[in-house]
Enzyme design. Structure first.
Site, mmCIF file in Angstrom:
data_model
loop_
_atom_site.group_PDB
_atom_site.id
_atom_site.type_symbol
_atom_site.label_atom_id
_atom_site.label_comp_id
_atom_site.label_asym_id
_atom_site.label_seq_id
_atom_site.Cartn_x
_atom_site.Cartn_y
_atom_site.Cartn_z
ATOM 1 N N SER A 102 0.834 -1.198 0.000
ATOM 2 C CA SER A 102 0.000 0.000 0.000
ATOM 3 C C SER A 102 0.874 1.255 0.000
ATOM 4 O O SER A 102 1.679 1.439 -0.909
ATOM 5 C CB SER A 102 -0.985 -0.042 1.161
ATOM 6 N N HIS A 226 -8.248 0.756 -0.699
ATOM 7 C CA HIS A 226 -8.213 -0.251 -1.759
ATOM 8 C C HIS A 226 -9.614 -0.801 -2.060
ATOM 9 O O HIS A 226 -9.814 -2.008 -2.212
ATOM 10 C CB HIS A 226 -7.230 -1.372 -1.405
#
Length: 338
Positions: A102, A226
């Site tokens: 991430s 996400h």
């Protein structure tokens, strides 16, 4: 050196009050990283890392630059310990690949020479601000689902989304994330993270446990990263990325989205904007690196979450953590054995 190594960097959720304080005290190179972040952002991010308060540090707008700063400080200190008078992000120990989970992908891009430290400080602060903005507009969260197969969990998310969308009026559905939950992080076999708008996430967690999941563990993050909740943030972030100086990578970066290597500046720009609303393919990332012959994985930054995932994905590799001064000393000793 013939041993292939990869530098890996953690993402949000790994933060903790006190992180980086030891390396700030011990390393000139680390202090330069923190000072650059503080001066670039216009406030003492280092004090927030070292002293908290925890609630402020945990906020997305602060946690993201904090994790990147601390990870880079440990990398700088590690390279400095290997060669005090001749060190950089990749000198004297050069990785074959870099990757980050991430927001850790932003750290990886600095390590690979695609963006400088001032540029990444501005970018991750804006990344965090935009994602925080969507948290306020469409509240949500993330949960790790333990011991449930991917196809079954995919069906859970689809069923939960269908149920929640049926209960929403047309105006509420105008936000792309409202009523939706998706598979977000493919962290390791038996551990997939789902992400979505709060009611959809709650529904999916309940369904998963009803259908045999061992546990549903809420993550220490404040938004639905996400997932479609972050699509507006991804669109806005692309504008900031377009104004940021980014160049080709010196070492391949493994994409969160495709789990394939990328080096070109245009591909990196696309990756940075898209990945906040798309799934993190971490299992495939580690499988790819292992298939390329990487034998040593350095997890550089706070916590040991990535090490735990790697152990569940592949065997016969070494994992070296660099998240404290003591671990730097151990890592230096290990490198001398290569």
């Amino acid at each position: 050196m013939t041993t292939k190594v990869a530098f890996l960097f953690p993402g949000q959720g790994s933060q903790n009050v006190g992180m980086g304080a030891d390396v700030f005290a011990a390393s000139d190179a680390a202090r330069r990283v923190f000072t650059t972040f503080d001066e670039t952002l216009g406030f003492s991010l280092s004090d927030l890392c070292f002293q908290g308060p925890e609630e402020t540090l945990r906020s997305t707008i602060n946690a993201q630059p904090a994790i990147v700063a601390v990870s880079l400080a440990y990398l700088a200190a590690f390279q400095e310990a290997l060669s005090p008078h001749n060190s950089s992000w990749t000198t004297p120990l050069a990785p074959s690949y870099t990757a980050g989970h991430s927001v850790g992908e932003c750290t990886a891009m600095v390590a690979a020479g695609t963006i400088d430290i001032k540029g990444v400080a501005h970018l991750v602060r804006e990344r965090g601000r935009l994602m925080h903005e969507e948290e306020e507009i469409c509240p949500g969260g993330m949960a790790a689902i333990i011991a449930m197969k991917e196809d079954a969990l995919q069906q859970v998310c689809e069923d939960a989304t269908r149920q929640c969308l049926q209960q929403l009026d047309q105006k509420a559905q105008q936000h792309p994330g409202m009523g939706r939950v998706v598979l977000a992080n493919y962290n390791a076999p038996g551990q997939i993270v789902i992400s979505g708008e709060q009611k959809a996430l709650d529904t999916a967690c309940a369904l998963a446990k009803e259908r045999g999941a061992k546990r549903a563990i809420r993550l220490s993050v404040s938004g639905a990263f996400h997932s479609p909740v972050m699509q507006p943030a991804a669109t806005k972030l692309a504008e900031s990325i377009a104004a940021t100086q980014i160049q080709d990578a010196t070492y391949p970066i493994i994409s969160n989205i495709t789990a394939q290597p990328i080096t070109g500046a245009s591909d990196l720009r696309s990756e940075l904007s898209r990945q906040i609303a798309e799934s993190v393919q971490w299992t495939r990332t580690i499988e790819y690196l292992a298939a390329q012959g990487v034998k040593v994985f350095f997890e550089i930054g706070p916590g040991q979450a990535l090490a735990g995932m790697i152990k569940r994905i592949t065997r016969d590799v070494d994992i070296i953590n660099i998240g404290s001064v003591e671990e730097i000393e151990k890592a230096v000793a290990r490198v001398k054995e290569f």
